[in-house]
Scaffold this motif. Structure first.
Motif, short mmCIF file in Angstrom:
data_model
loop_
_atom_site.label_atom_id
_atom_site.label_comp_id
_atom_site.label_asym_id
_atom_site.label_seq_id
_atom_site.Cartn_x
_atom_site.Cartn_y
_atom_site.Cartn_z
N GLY A 194 0.83 -1.20 0.00
CA GLY A 194 0.00 0.00 0.00
C GLY A 194 0.86 1.26 0.00
N GLU A 195 0.20 2.41 -0.01
CA GLU A 195 0.91 3.68 -0.14
C GLU A 195 0.75 4.51 1.13
N PRO A 196 1.84 5.13 1.58
CA PRO A 196 1.72 6.04 2.72
C PRO A 196 0.91 7.28 2.31
N VAL A 197 0.15 7.84 3.26
CA VAL A 197 -0.68 9.00 2.92
C VAL A 197 0.05 10.32 3.13
N ALA A 198 0.72 10.44 4.28
CA ALA A 198 1.39 11.72 4.56
C ALA A 198 2.56 11.47 5.50
N ASN A 199 3.43 12.44 5.63
CA ASN A 199 4.59 12.29 6.50
C ASN A 199 4.37 12.96 7.85
N LEU A 200 5.15 12.53 8.84
CA LEU A 200 5.09 13.22 10.12
C LEU A 200 6.34 14.09 10.28
N ASP A 201 6.17 15.19 10.96
CA ASP A 201 7.26 16.15 11.10
C ASP A 201 8.39 15.61 11.96
N TRP A 202 9.60 16.10 11.67
CA TRP A 202 10.77 15.67 12.44
C TRP A 202 10.63 16.05 13.91
N GLU A 203 9.94 17.17 14.19
CA GLU A 203 9.71 17.60 15.58
C GLU A 203 9.01 16.50 16.37
N SER A 204 8.04 15.88 15.73
CA SER A 204 7.32 14.81 16.41
C SER A 204 8.26 13.65 16.71
N VAL A 205 9.15 13.35 15.74
CA VAL A 205 10.12 12.28 15.96
C VAL A 205 10.95 12.59 17.20
N GLU A 206 11.38 13.83 17.30
CA GLU A 206 12.20 14.22 18.45
C GLU A 206 11.41 14.16 19.74
N ALA A 207 10.16 14.63 19.68
CA ALA A 207 9.31 14.63 20.88
C ALA A 207 9.10 13.22 21.40
#
Lengths: 227, 418
Positions: B74-87
């Motif tokens: 399947g296909e990813p819909v959208a990306n998550l921000d790098w800030e969230s990765v850090e949080a």
């Protein structure tokens, strides 16, 4: 009179209220050859089924080889039949997918003869009935009708039965083969001292027998449909 | 003697009975095959995510998130921000975080932008870690680590140069040909989608898209690999995150935190729960397949019944002969049941062999479709039960001709009626 191998006394057998067979008396002595004239509809099938112990009469008593059949269980009657009766049909006598020898050995096994001695006896008997070992090894359906009937005779006599029942065994054979078959069959039964109850409507064969009976005369039930 | 008789009789009618055996074999193969595929896909899917506690991405449905993050389906819909990765990384409950960035391919094989933590923390099967069959993790920006399947299929080894294509399709119109990659390592086979993936660093992912905006290359811009190395390659966003926790006990708490308190709307998925959803959905399909298989078995049994009953009419003479020889009615019945039992047995054996053959043919295709090495050789635990069902029901079918033969022998006496 010598000992009896078959004794039917005051038989009454039928379906529901209509008797198919009413027989005052029918006896066959040991080693005796009896010709029983029995056209279709004379109660022949019922009589044979009774003697073989497949069914029991409503009245009367049947003794085969000294044993009252009614006093045996169904299993006991099956065993008794395997040991003391040999049966030859009109035609299609053999289990089609077995060789002639295996047909004989099957009968031997069911009458309690071991495989080794069964084979020895089968080959000796076959030779006297003019069947080679090569022929015996063939499948039943690859044999001629005359050969099939002789294999059937070997099979019927493998356990040296007290009584051999032949039900029109020659009806599918031409005259020459019929006489030849009769000669072989009777010679061998005499050798074994088996009594023969030969059922046929062909009166020309009656000359081979000691005693002639006529089933329609014996049968008091005057059946309209038997077979 | 009866046994011999059964064998001879069956052999005598082998031309017709081959079809009966074939019908039983087909239904056996179907029943057992459905069971095997079911068991094997479950095992495979479950073992692929064995070490991951949470999968985090943009809200798009738990199953979808799981399928594209881990199984590359399947296909990813959208990306998550790098800030969230850090949080998320900073949370005390979190032991490790592996970002996943998708969107490119190497001749159809998905490219995964990630960190070297991927090789350290990803677990599959019974908690096994990834091993390198050659080379080492990527170090330079333009290093790539190939899954075992990719290396084998494309005939690549450490030191080879590859050019990635843009997009997740199998054929790329646009290629990142100004920035070729060097194969730095090849992973050992795992039987999971990792085998079918190409791994590069997140920085590499940023680098190859320097000249791109919204999925198309900017005309006239040609950044060279060396120029790229000097630029800031910190990613703005990633496709999803695989998260491992210090303690599994914290999993629901952490999930709630991500779902409600993260810097942007996110969805955290427990892999087992999402897989459970998938099994429930697939359960209906499996049930349908099973119903069809059982129906095929029913047809096979009817084929056998009809063959036995047809033969029985031709065999009334034979039954009378056996009776005359002193055979007991139950022995004649047993002959019939023996035949059906033997036919079923041969059918089941043929069915299992057939299944092995089909498995050999289907495994590569299925494995490629799922991106996982399915092994369909191994019988599934429930399979034996189905084989038993075929054997027993096949044998029981013989009771019908047996009963009729028994009746015939009683009514026919020595002169069978036709």
């Amino acid at each position: 009179m010598s000992t009896e191998v078959l004794r039917c006394q005051d038989l009454c057998f039928g379906w529901r209220d209509s008797p198919v067979l009413m027989l005052e008396s029918l006896c066959v002595a040991a080693g005796e050859r009896v010709f029983l004239g029995g056209p279709s509809g004379s109660g022949k099938s019922s009589l044979l089924a009774l003697i073989a112990g497949l069914v029991l009469p409503q009245e009367g008593c049947i003794t085969v080889a000294g044993q009252d059949l009614a006093s045996l269980s169904a299993a006991g009657r099956d065993r008794w039949r395997a040991r003391h009766l040999g049966i030859i049909f009109q035609q299609f006598n053999l289990v089609p997918y077995l060789s002639g020898l295996d047909n004989v050995l099957l009968a031997a096994a069911l009458s309690g003869i071991g495989r080794a001695s069964g084979k020895e006896r089968a080959l000796a008997l076959a030779e006297r009935l003019e069947l080679s070992e090569v022929l015996l090894a063939r499948k039943a359906i690859e044999l001629s009708v005359g050969q099939q009937q002789r294999v059937a005779a070997v099979r019927a006599m493998i356990a040296e039965p007290a009584l051999l029942i032949a039900d029109e065994p020659t009806s599918a054979l031409d005259d020459r083969r019929r006489d030849h078959f009769m000669t072989l069959l009777l010679r061998e039964s005499e050798r074994q001292n088996s009594a023969v109850l030969f059922v046929s409507h062909d009166q020309r064969l009656a000359a081979h027998f000691d005693r002639h009976l006529d089933l329609p005369t014996l049968n008091g039930a005057a059946p309209c449909s038997g077979d | 003697m009866l046994w011999r008789l059964t064998l001879r009789s069956l052999w005598h009618r082998r031309a017709t009975l081959v079809l009966v055996v074939l019908a039983i074999a087909l239904s056996t193969a179907l029943l057992a095959g459905v069971e095997r595929v079911r068991q094997e896909t479950r095992d495979r899917f479950t073992s692929t995510v064995s070490g991951v506690d949470l999968i985090v991405g943009k809200p798009s449905g738990a199953l979808n998130l799981l399928l594209y993050s881990v199984f590359r389906l399947g296909e990813p819909v959208a990306n998550l921000d790098w800030e969230s990765v850090e949080a998320i990384t900073e949370r005390p409950e979190v032991a490790w975080v592996v970002p996943i960035s998708l969107g490119d391919n190497l001749r159809g094989f998905p490219v995964v932008g990630t960190t070297t933590d991927y090789f350290r923390y990803y677990r599959y099967g019974r908690g096994e870690t990834l091993r390198f069959s050659a080379g080492e993790p990527f170090d330079d920006v333009f290093d790539a680590v190939l899954g075992a399947g990719v290396a084998a299929r494309l005939g690549l080894k450490v030191g080879d140069e590859v050019v990635l294509g843009h997009g997740t399709g199998t054929v790329s119109v646009r290629r990142h040909d100004t920035m070729p990659f060097k194969v730095r390592g090849v992973l050992a086979a795992t039987g999971t989608p990792v085998d079918q993936s190409v791994h590069i660093s997140l920085a590499a992912m940023s680098a190859i898209h320097l000249d791109w905006v919204a999925g198309t290359p900017l005309p006239g811009r040609h950044t060279s690999p060396d120029q790229a190395r000097s630029r800031d390659l910190q990613p703005d966003s990633v496709t999803s995150l695989l998260v491992g926790l210090n303690s599994r006990v914290a999993v629901f708490q952490m999930q709630r935190w991500i779902n409600t308190r993260a810097p942007e709307p996110l969805q955290a998925v427990i892999p087992g729960v999402a897989l459970g959803q998938m099994w429930r959905m697939l359960g209906m399909v499996e049930q349908a397949l099973r119903v069809i298989s059982v129906a095929v078995l029913g047809v096979a049994l009817l084929v056998m019944l009809s063959a036995l009953l047809t033969a029985l009419n031709e065999r009334r003479r034979e039954m009378a002969i056996l009776r005359a020889l002193g055979a007991r009615p139950w022995q004649i019945g047993l002959l019939m049941v023996g035949e059906s039992a033997l036919l079923s047995l041969v059918g089941v054996v043929a069915g299992v062999l057939l299944l092995q053959g089909v498995a050999a043919l289907a495994m590569p295709i299925l494995s490629e479709r799922l991106g996982m090495a399915l092994s369909l050789w191994r019988p599934a635990p429930l399979e034996a039960l189905w084989l038993l069902v075929v054997l027993v029901s096949g044998t029981l079918v013989g009771l019908i001709p047996a009963w009729r033969a028994y009746r015939h022998t009683l009514s026919d006496g020595l002169t069978p009626r036709y």
